[in-house]
Write a protein that holds these residues in place. Structure first.
Motif, short mmCIF file in Angstrom:
data_model
loop_
_atom_site.label_atom_id
_atom_site.label_comp_id
_atom_site.label_asym_id
_atom_site.label_seq_id
_atom_site.Cartn_x
_atom_site.Cartn_y
_atom_site.Cartn_z
N UNK A 1 0.71 -1.23 0.00
CA UNK A 1 0.10 0.09 0.06
C UNK A 1 0.99 1.25 -0.08
N UNK A 2 0.48 2.31 -0.78
CA UNK A 2 1.28 3.51 -0.98
C UNK A 2 0.50 4.68 -0.44
N UNK A 15 5.49 13.70 -5.75
CA UNK A 15 6.24 13.08 -4.71
C UNK A 15 6.88 11.73 -5.20
N UNK A 16 8.28 11.69 -4.87
CA UNK A 16 8.80 10.45 -5.31
C UNK A 16 8.44 9.30 -4.43
N UNK A 17 8.41 7.88 -4.80
CA UNK A 17 8.20 6.89 -4.16
C UNK A 17 8.86 5.60 -4.70
N UNK A 18 9.12 4.64 -3.81
CA UNK A 18 9.70 3.38 -3.84
C UNK A 18 9.09 2.38 -3.09
N UNK A 19 8.48 1.41 -3.65
CA UNK A 19 7.66 0.23 -3.03
C UNK A 19 8.03 -1.08 -3.43
N UNK A 43 7.23 8.48 -9.48
CA UNK A 43 6.57 9.91 -8.88
C UNK A 43 5.14 9.80 -8.89
N UNK A 44 4.51 10.55 -8.02
CA UNK A 44 2.96 10.68 -7.65
C UNK A 44 2.43 12.05 -7.54
N UNK A 45 1.41 12.36 -7.95
CA UNK A 45 0.69 13.65 -7.66
C UNK A 45 -0.73 13.66 -7.74
#
Length: 194
Positions: A1-2, A15-19, A43-45
């Motif tokens: 879950x992000x 926003x950068x992410x790594x999962x 990235x997400x926005x």
């Protein structure tokens, strides 16, 4: 879950992410394909209406039987993606990605892109022995029989050995038509005269 709560509070900000995402095994054309956990980053926005756009890449390894010898084979999978998650959308709709609350479940996204990147056939490598390895080196007679067996052998058992001889001869070698019958250029009797 992000977790996307910060992006929802600040629409338009990236926003950068790594999962790491687990992908369930899938049955594909009779074979079970398993996957290592997928690494996803990007990235997400969010937008004013609550839609969250996720863009990035994923990598994993898929495992399935080799198409030639049935030994375990692996294939590296890599994909780029860009998808929008609709807030409070219908979770049963397969055409869209949805989320509720402030967390995205990336399993459906990962599965969709990994399945698109699967190879048509899995292979254990260029040194694969194929079916010869499956039957073993001591079974040379069986291998030779498989390579030389006539495709109409079952019909030969029903119709007799003359059938295969006629097939091998071809229509041009069927002989001359008798003077009392009318035949075409290949020696076949025309339908209207039978």
């Amino acid at each position: 879950m992000l977790d996307v709560s910060q992006a929802i509070r600040n629409p338009g900000q990236q926003y950068p992410f790594r999962v790491t995402q687990t992908i369930a095994p899938q049955e594909i054309i009779g074979d079970v394909v398993t996957f290592d956990d997928a690494e996803m980053w990007g990235v997400l926005s969010s937008q004013e209406d609550g839609t969250v756009v996720v863009e990035g890449e994923l990598k994993t390894v898929a495992h399935a039987p080799c198409s030639n010898c049935l030994e375990q084979a692996s294939a590296d999978i890599a994909a780029s993606y860009r998808e929008a998650f609709v807030w409070n959308g219908d979770p049963e709709d397969d055409e869209i990605f949805t989320y509720q609350g402030s967390k995205l479940d990336l399993e459906k996204l990962a599965m969709s892109y990994v399945l698109l990147e699967l190879p048509m056939r899995f292979s254990c490598g260029k040194n694969c022995k194929g079916f010869r390895g499956f039957y073993g080196a001591d079974n040379a007679d069986r291998q030779e029989e498989m390579q030389t067996k006539h495709p109409f052998a079952a019909l030969q058992q029903l119709l007799g050995p003359e059938f295969l001889q006629q097939l091998d001869a071809g229509p041009e070698d069927c002989g001359e038509a008798s003077p009392e019958s009318s035949a075409d250029d290949h020696g076949w009797i025309k339908d209207e005269e039978v």
